[in-house]
Design a protein around this motif. Structure first.
Motif, PDB file in Angstrom:
ATOM      1  N   ALA A 103       0.842  -1.195   0.000  1.00 50.83           N
ATOM      2  CA  ALA A 103       0.000   0.000   0.000  1.00 50.83           C
ATOM      3  C   ALA A 103       0.877   1.243   0.000  1.00 50.83           C
ATOM      4  O   ALA A 103       1.856   1.335   0.750  1.00 50.83           O
ATOM      5  N   ARG A 104       0.522   2.212  -0.839  1.00 48.00           N
ATOM      6  CA  ARG A 104       1.297   3.448  -0.925  1.00 48.00           C
ATOM      7  C   ARG A 104       0.910   4.367   0.225  1.00 48.00           C
ATOM      8  O   ARG A 104      -0.274   4.584   0.499  1.00 48.00           O
ATOM      9  N   ILE A 105       1.917   4.908   0.878  1.00 48.69           N
ATOM     10  CA  ILE A 105       1.686   5.849   1.970  1.00 48.69           C
ATOM     11  C   ILE A 105       1.844   7.253   1.381  1.00 48.69           C
ATOM     12  O   ILE A 105       2.939   7.611   0.923  1.00 48.69           O
ATOM     13  N   PRO A 106       0.772   8.051   1.341  1.00 54.86           N
ATOM     14  CA  PRO A 106       0.897   9.376   0.734  1.00 54.86           C
ATOM     15  C   PRO A 106       1.810  10.275   1.563  1.00 54.86           C
ATOM     16  O   PRO A 106       1.743  10.298   2.796  1.00 54.86           O
ATOM     17  N   THR A 107       2.685  10.998   0.884  1.00 54.63           N
ATOM     18  CA  THR A 107       3.613  11.904   1.553  1.00 54.63           C
ATOM     19  C   THR A 107       3.496  13.286   0.928  1.00 54.63           C
ATOM     20  O   THR A 107       3.003  13.435  -0.185  1.00 54.63           O
ATOM     21  N   LYS A 108       3.970  14.296   1.657  1.00 54.79           N
ATOM     22  CA  LYS A 108       3.966  15.665   1.151  1.00 54.79           C
ATOM     23  C   LYS A 108       5.385  16.047   0.770  1.00 54.79           C
ATOM     24  O   LYS A 108       6.344  15.608   1.420  1.00 54.79           O
TER      25      LYS A 108
END
Length: 141
Positions: A103-108
């Motif tokens: 699962a992709r972990i959204p980052t800023k």
């Protein structure tokens, strides 16, 4: 047929032997050496539901609209080697479905990366603005 931790019954595989195209001399017109292997992914009792869903979701041109996976093997000159080749390719396809994608972990983007990007944009804009000036500061339209 054993694939990873799954055991697929040979009754689920449908093999059809057809004449192969390409080189082979006189043999090519007489002997059906190419193998067409069909495996019904949509209704297979051997596949867990999550694996079935992943395999059906893959955009593979070998998958029919009914959820049947079709492999055509004619790389070799003997029926037995083509049969083995088709089964190996089917096992590789099913093996890909066993792998659960991470699962992709959204980052800023970091503050520094934003500033670098905007700084490069300003520099590029300055370079492009300087191009329009011709002799005497007039634009060439």
């Amino acid at each position: 047929m054993q694939v990873g931790r799954l055991d697929i019954d040979d009754d689920e595989l449908i093999e059809r032997f057809v004449r192969a195209s390409g080189p082979g001399g006189q043999n090519v017109n007489k002997v059906a050496t190419a193998v067409e292997l069909r495996f019904d992914v949509a209704t297979s009792p051997s596949l867990p539901d999550d694996v079935r869903a992943r395999l059906l979701a893959r955009r593979d041109r070998r998958m029919t609209l009914d959820g049947v996976f079709v492999i055509s093997a004619q790389r070799f000159r003997t029926q037995e080697r083509n049969r083995e080749d088709a089964r190996v390719r089917l096992a590789a396809f099913i093996e890909a479905g066993l792998h659960v994608p991470k699962a992709r972990i959204p980052t800023k983007p970091s503050r520094g990366s934003k500033e670098r990007r905007l700084g490069e944009k300003r520099g590029r804009a300055t370079i492009k603005q300087g191009r329009g000036q011709g002799r005497g500061g007039q634009d060439w339209d």
